[in-house]
Design an enzyme around this catalytic site. Structure first.
Site, PDB file in Angstrom:
ATOM      1  N   ASP A   1     -16.741  -0.358  -6.168  1.00  0.00           N
ATOM      2  CA  ASP A   1     -15.363  -0.446  -6.658  1.00  0.00           C
ATOM      3  C   ASP A   1     -14.925   0.903  -7.227  1.00  0.00           C
ATOM      4  OD1 ASP A   1     -16.863  -0.485  -8.962  1.00  0.00           O
ATOM      5  OD2 ASP A   1     -15.853  -2.204  -9.862  1.00  0.00           O
TER       6      ASP A   1
ATOM      7  N   LYS B   1     -22.530  -7.041  -5.024  1.00  0.00           N
ATOM      8  CA  LYS B   1     -22.996  -6.556  -6.322  1.00  0.00           C
ATOM      9  C   LYS B   1     -22.049  -7.058  -7.398  1.00  0.00           C
ATOM     10  CE  LYS B   1     -22.639  -2.092  -7.756  1.00  0.00           C
ATOM     11  NZ  LYS B   1     -21.831  -2.255  -8.985  1.00  0.00           N
TER      12      LYS B   1
ATOM     13  N   GLU C   1     -27.418   1.556 -14.679  1.00  0.00           N
ATOM     14  CA  GLU C   1     -26.523   2.714 -14.812  1.00  0.00           C
ATOM     15  C   GLU C   1     -26.433   3.157 -16.267  1.00  0.00           C
ATOM     16  OE1 GLU C   1     -22.668   2.274 -12.994  1.00  0.00           O
ATOM     17  OE2 GLU C   1     -21.947   4.190 -13.811  1.00  0.00           O
TER      18      GLU C   1
HETATM   19  O1  KIV Z   1     -18.787   1.344  -7.828  1.00  0.00           O
HETATM   20  C1  KIV Z   1     -19.771   2.079  -7.724  1.00  0.00           C
HETATM   21  O2  KIV Z   1     -19.732   3.132  -7.091  1.00  0.00           O
HETATM   22  C2  KIV Z   1     -21.010   1.657  -8.382  1.00  0.00           C
HETATM   23  C3  KIV Z   1     -22.172   2.595  -8.326  1.00  0.00           C
HETATM   24  C4  KIV Z   1     -21.913   3.789  -9.106  1.00  0.00           C
HETATM   25  C5  KIV Z   1     -23.434   1.933  -8.714  1.00  0.00           C
HETATM   26  O3  KIV Z   1     -21.064   0.610  -8.934  1.00  0.00           O
END
Ligand code: KIV
Length: 303
Positions: free
Chosen positions: A63, A132, A199
Site C-alpha cells: 500500500d 498482507k 518493520e
Molecule cells: O506497503 C509496503 O510497501 C509495505 C512494505 C514496506 C513492507 O508494507
C-alpha cells in the site's frame, strides 16, 4: 494448468537464475534451510517483470503505492479498487515470485465477513497468492487461513497505525513493548500466518522473534537477522524525492537516469536532431515514381 514448475527445472540454463515457482510453503522451507528470502515491492507491469526475472522471491504490491506511485502523504487513502488495479498489472508480469497484495487501511478493520470478502477479491480478481495485513489481528488471520487465503502478517512500525503511533517511530524499544511484540508474533504464527514482516524494530528484537518463530520473518528496518529482507522499490532506486530512512540502501539512481534521458530527448527535439533519417519511415520507390506524375507532389522525393 499448473504453473508449479517452469520448463528447465531449478534454474534457467541461459541466466542461471532460479525458475521454480515460489509458494508460501517454499518460504517456510527456505527458513528451514537457512536460505535468505529476497522480497521487494512492485506496482506495475514493467518493473515487476524485471524484479521477477532477476529472481526476487516475494513481490509485494504494497500500500506504499499510495505514496510512491500515487503521491499521497501516507498510505491511508489508497482504496481496495486502486490496490486491485495495480495487483492485476503486477500479476500479468510475475511468473516465479510469490505475489502478495497488501490489504489497504479500512479493508479489514470492520467485520470478519467484510475483511474476508475483500481478501477474496485480491485472490479472485487480481491473482494474489497471499494477502498482507498489519497488526496483531489473530482472529482474522485464522479466518483467512481457514478460507484458504495465505496471510503475511506485519508487526512493529505499521504505517496504517500512523495516527495511533503519533508518527513513523521505531517500535519495541521497551521491555514491555518487546514482550508484547513477541507475543503478537507467536499468536499470528499460531493462527496460521505464513510469514511475518517486521518493520522498524531494533535488530535484537527482530533476531529474537526470528529465532522463536517457525515461520519466516521478513525485515524492513529490522536488522540483518531476519529470514529475509524487503524494501520499497522506489527507495532502492532513488525515486522517492525525499531523504532515505536509515535502513534504506540505494542500489541505483533511477532519478538521475530518467532525468538525464528525458533532458537529452527534450534537447534533441528542440534542436531537431530527433528523429533522424534512420528513425523515419520512407516512401517506397514505386510510390515516388507514381507520385512524380503529379507535378505538385513530385517534390516529395528527398533531395
Ligand atoms: O506497503 C509496503 O510497501 C509495505 C512494505 C514496506 C513492507 O508494507
Amino acid at each position: 494448468m499448473s504453473i508449479t514448475n517452469f520448463p528447465g527445472g531449478q534454474s534457467s540454463a541461459s541466466t542461471g537464475l532460479p525458475t521454480t515457482k515460489v509458494t508460501m510453503p517454499a518460504l517456510a522451507e527456505m527458513k528451514r534451510q537457512g536460505k535468505p528470502i529476497s522480497a521487494l515491492t512492485a506496482y506495475d507491469y514493467a518493473t515487476s517483470r524485471l524484479v521477477d526475472e532477476v529472481g526476487i522471491d516475494l513481490i509485494l504490491v504494497g500500500d506504499s503505492l499510495a505514496q510512491v506511485v500515487l503521491g499521497h502523504d501516507n498510505t491511508l487513502s489508497v482504496t481496495v479498487d486502486e490496490m486491485l488495479h495495480h495487483t492485476r498489472a503486477v500479476r500479468r508480469a510475475v511468473r516465479r515470485a510469490l505475489l502478495v497484495a497488501d490489504m489497504p487501511f479500512g479493508s479489514y478493520h470492520g467485520t470478519l465477513g467484510e475483511a474476508l470478502a475483500n481478501a477474496v477479491r485480491f485472490v479472485k480478481e487480481a491473482g494474489a497468492e497471499a494477502v498482507k495485513i498489519e497488526g496483531p489481528r489473530v482472529e482474522l488471520v485464522h479466518a483467512l487461513t481457514e478460507a484458504e487465503i495465505p496471510v503475511v502478517g506485519h508487526l512493529g512500525l505499521t504505517p496504517q497505525s500512523l495516527h495511533r503511533m503519533g508518527g513513523y517511530r521505531v517500535q519495541g524499544r521497551t521491555a514491555e513493548a518487546v514482550l508484547s511484540l513477541k507475543a503478537d508474533a507467536l499468536a499470528l504464527a499460531d493462527a496460521g500466518a505464513g510469514a511475518l514482516v517486521l518493520e522498524g524494530v531494533p535488530r535484537e528484537v527482530a533476531a529474537a522473534i526470528t529465532a522463536e518463530l517457525h515461520i519466516p520473518t521478513i525485515g524492513i528496518g529490522a536488522g540483518p537477522d531476519c529470514d529475509g529482507q524487503i524494501l520499497v522499490f522506489h527507495d532502492l532506486l532513488n525515486l522517492t524525492f525525499a531523504p532515505p530512512a536509515k535502513f534504506v540502501r540505494r542500489y541505483g539512481d533511477a532519478a538521475a537516469l530518467i532525468r538525464g534521458a528525458v533532458e537529452h530527448y527534450r534537447e534533441d527535439v528542440e534542436h531537431r536532431t530527433f528523429p533522424n533519417d534512420e528513425e523515419s519511415y520512407h516512401l517506397p520507390e514505386a510510390a515516388h515514381k507514381a507520385l512524380e506524375k503529379h507535378t505538385k507532389v513530385g517534390a516529395l522525393r528527398k533531395a
